[in-house]
Write a protein that holds these residues in place. Structure first.
Motif, PDB file in Angstrom:
ATOM      1  N   LYS A  98       0.831  -1.203   0.000  1.00 55.24           N
ATOM      2  CA  LYS A  98       0.000   0.000   0.000  1.00 55.24           C
ATOM      3  C   LYS A  98       0.862   1.248   0.000  1.00 55.24           C
ATOM      4  N   THR A  99       0.331   2.289  -0.585  1.00 51.17           N
ATOM      5  CA  THR A  99       1.004   3.584  -0.520  1.00 51.17           C
ATOM      6  C   THR A  99       0.676   4.225   0.823  1.00 51.17           C
ATOM      7  N   GLU A 100       1.425   5.255   1.175  1.00 48.04           N
ATOM      8  CA  GLU A 100       1.130   5.991   2.410  1.00 48.04           C
ATOM      9  C   GLU A 100      -0.288   6.547   2.375  1.00 48.04           C
ATOM     10  N   GLU A 101      -0.703   7.033   1.214  1.00 44.86           N
ATOM     11  CA  GLU A 101      -2.035   7.611   1.074  1.00 44.86           C
ATOM     12  C   GLU A 101      -3.119   6.560   1.295  1.00 44.86           C
ATOM     13  N   GLU A 102      -2.903   5.351   0.790  1.00 48.45           N
ATOM     14  CA  GLU A 102      -3.888   4.281   0.987  1.00 48.45           C
ATOM     15  C   GLU A 102      -4.019   3.920   2.470  1.00 48.45           C
ATOM     16  N   VAL A 103      -2.891   3.819   3.158  1.00 46.12           N
ATOM     17  CA  VAL A 103      -2.912   3.507   4.591  1.00 46.12           C
ATOM     18  C   VAL A 103      -3.649   4.600   5.354  1.00 46.12           C
ATOM     19  N   THR A 104      -3.295   5.850   5.082  1.00 50.86           N
ATOM     20  CA  THR A 104      -3.927   6.984   5.759  1.00 50.86           C
ATOM     21  C   THR A 104      -5.432   6.998   5.504  1.00 50.86           C
ATOM     22  N   THR A 105      -5.838   6.769   4.281  1.00 51.71           N
ATOM     23  CA  THR A 105      -7.257   6.756   3.919  1.00 51.71           C
ATOM     24  C   THR A 105      -7.986   5.607   4.619  1.00 51.71           C
ATOM     25  N   ASP A 106      -7.380   4.434   4.623  1.00 52.65           N
ATOM     26  CA  ASP A 106      -8.004   3.279   5.287  1.00 52.65           C
ATOM     27  C   ASP A 106      -8.220   3.549   6.771  1.00 52.65           C
ATOM     28  N   ILE A 107      -7.182   4.036   7.436  1.00 54.25           N
ATOM     29  CA  ILE A 107      -7.291   4.304   8.874  1.00 54.25           C
ATOM     30  C   ILE A 107      -8.350   5.369   9.125  1.00 54.25           C
ATOM     31  N   GLN A 108      -8.344   6.424   8.328  1.00 50.84           N
ATOM     32  CA  GLN A 108      -9.329   7.498   8.521  1.00 50.84           C
ATOM     33  C   GLN A 108     -10.746   6.998   8.278  1.00 50.84           C
ATOM     34  N   ASN A 112     -13.609   7.249  10.983  1.00 48.42           N
ATOM     35  CA  ASN A 112     -14.850   7.967  10.680  1.00 48.42           C
ATOM     36  C   ASN A 112     -16.085   7.117  10.944  1.00 48.42           C
ATOM     37  N   ASN A 113     -15.962   5.807  10.773  1.00 48.51           N
ATOM     38  CA  ASN A 113     -17.099   4.908  10.966  1.00 48.51           C
ATOM     39  C   ASN A 113     -17.181   4.337  12.378  1.00 48.51           C
ATOM     40  N   ALA A 114     -16.223   4.677  13.215  1.00 51.60           N
ATOM     41  CA  ALA A 114     -16.200   4.152  14.586  1.00 51.60           C
ATOM     42  C   ALA A 114     -17.080   5.002  15.492  1.00 51.60           C
ATOM     43  N   ARG A 115     -17.800   4.346  16.366  1.00 44.80           N
ATOM     44  CA  ARG A 115     -18.589   5.083  17.363  1.00 44.80           C
ATOM     45  C   ARG A 115     -17.660   5.703  18.401  1.00 44.80           C
ATOM     46  N   ILE A 116     -16.555   4.997  18.691  1.00 44.36           N
ATOM     47  CA  ILE A 116     -15.542   5.476  19.632  1.00 44.36           C
ATOM     48  C   ILE A 116     -14.215   5.438  18.888  1.00 44.36           C
ATOM     49  N   LYS A 117     -13.494   6.543  18.885  1.00 37.96           N
ATOM     50  CA  LYS A 117     -12.208   6.584  18.188  1.00 37.96           C
ATOM     51  C   LYS A 117     -11.299   5.484  18.712  1.00 37.96           C
ATOM     52  N   MET A 118     -10.550   4.867  17.806  1.00 35.97           N
ATOM     53  CA  MET A 118      -9.735   3.702  18.142  1.00 35.97           C
ATOM     54  C   MET A 118      -8.256   4.027  18.150  1.00 35.97           C
ATOM     55  N   PHE A 119      -7.513   3.163  18.832  1.00 40.62           N
ATOM     56  CA  PHE A 119      -6.067   3.167  18.695  1.00 40.62           C
ATOM     57  C   PHE A 119      -5.722   2.390  17.437  1.00 40.62           C
ATOM     58  N   PHE A 120      -4.824   2.923  16.643  1.00 42.01           N
ATOM     59  CA  PHE A 120      -4.206   2.173  15.550  1.00 42.01           C
ATOM     60  C   PHE A 120      -2.755   2.018  15.965  1.00 42.01           C
ATOM     61  N   LYS A 168       2.071   9.390  13.281  1.00 45.42           N
ATOM     62  CA  LYS A 168       0.839  10.179  13.383  1.00 45.42           C
ATOM     63  C   LYS A 168       0.365  10.665  12.016  1.00 45.42           C
ATOM     64  N   GLN A 169       1.297  10.990  11.128  1.00 43.79           N
ATOM     65  CA  GLN A 169       0.925  11.438   9.786  1.00 43.79           C
ATOM     66  C   GLN A 169       0.161  10.363   9.015  1.00 43.79           C
ATOM     67  N   LEU A 170       0.389   9.106   9.377  1.00 47.65           N
ATOM     68  CA  LEU A 170      -0.325   7.997   8.740  1.00 47.65           C
ATOM     69  C   LEU A 170      -1.654   7.697   9.430  1.00 47.65           C
ATOM     70  N   GLY A 171      -1.863   8.267  10.618  1.00 49.38           N
ATOM     71  CA  GLY A 171      -3.058   7.984  11.390  1.00 49.38           C
ATOM     72  C   GLY A 171      -2.814   6.966  12.491  1.00 49.38           C
ATOM     73  N   ILE A 172      -1.579   6.531  12.643  1.00 52.05           N
ATOM     74  CA  ILE A 172      -1.217   5.576  13.692  1.00 52.05           C
ATOM     75  C   ILE A 172      -0.995   6.375  14.968  1.00 52.05           C
TER      76      ILE A 172
END
Length: 187
Positions: A98-108, A112-120, A168-172
């Motif tokens: 995966k590209t960095e953008e794909e990882v970031t998009t997947d995590i986001q 976005n769909n989580a009722r409670i924000k998660m740890f990645f 953090k830039q990746l959403g982790i």
């Protein structure tokens, strides 16, 4: 009495016994709490929101909050949607194609769909344990032992900050590092 977002620092020290296998005389050196600057009114709102959230969770959801599941596939996707785990643990194969953008998009998307924000989470320790930097950096993160030898504790602090920014830039938002490994090899 701590709110989510308060910063806690704990420093400790200890020494190895003569055979370098057991840690002895560990003691807490410093304990410090840095409180977020919130008004009493805002603290009350945050605490009320947390209280309401917890009261409205089922027992299954509360238990699921204690879990880090592996990166979602078809099986874990159902668990993720049904129970809302505390987070997702990612390994190297989650980044390899995966590209960095794909990882970031997947995590986001998951956030976005989580009722409670998660740890990645990852364990980007450095050295031989580099789940992410081997794919998205020109140079992998070095082992903490090597960094310490090159620049002492200040170099460790700087390396940790660099890892945090990178992840953090990746959403982790959780690095399961540093890991306190004790070298038992006398050489």
């Amino acid at each position: 009495g701590l709110l989510v977002g308060n910063r806690i620092s704990i420093r400790y020290e200890g020494k190895l016994n003569q055979n370098n296998k057991d840690i002895q005389d560990v003691k807490v050196q410093k304990y410090e709490v840095k409180e977020i600057k919130l008004s009493q009114e805002k603290k009350g709102v945050v605490n009320q929101e947390l209280s309401t959230l917890i009261q409205n969770m089922s027992l299954e959801e509360k238990v699921a909050q204690m879990f880090l599941i592996t990166y979602p596939d078809k099986e874990t996707e159902t668990f993720l949607k049904t129970f809302q785990p505390g987070g997702v643990l990612m390994f190297a194969d989650n980044f390899s194609n995966k590209t960095e953008e794909e990882v970031t998009t997947d995590i986001q998307t998951y956030q976005n769909n989580a009722r409670i924000k998660m740890f990645f989470a990852v364990d980007e320790e450095g050295g031989s344990v580099v789940r992410v930097s081997q794919y998205y950096r020109k140079q992998r993160f070095q082992s903490p032992q090597m960094i310490y030898q090159q620049g002492g504790f200040e170099a460790i602090v700087n390396d940790t900050k660099e890892k945090n920014i990178f992840l953090k830039q990746l959403g982790i938002n959780l690095n399961l590092a540093p890991v306190v490994d004790v070298t038992t090899n006398s050489n």
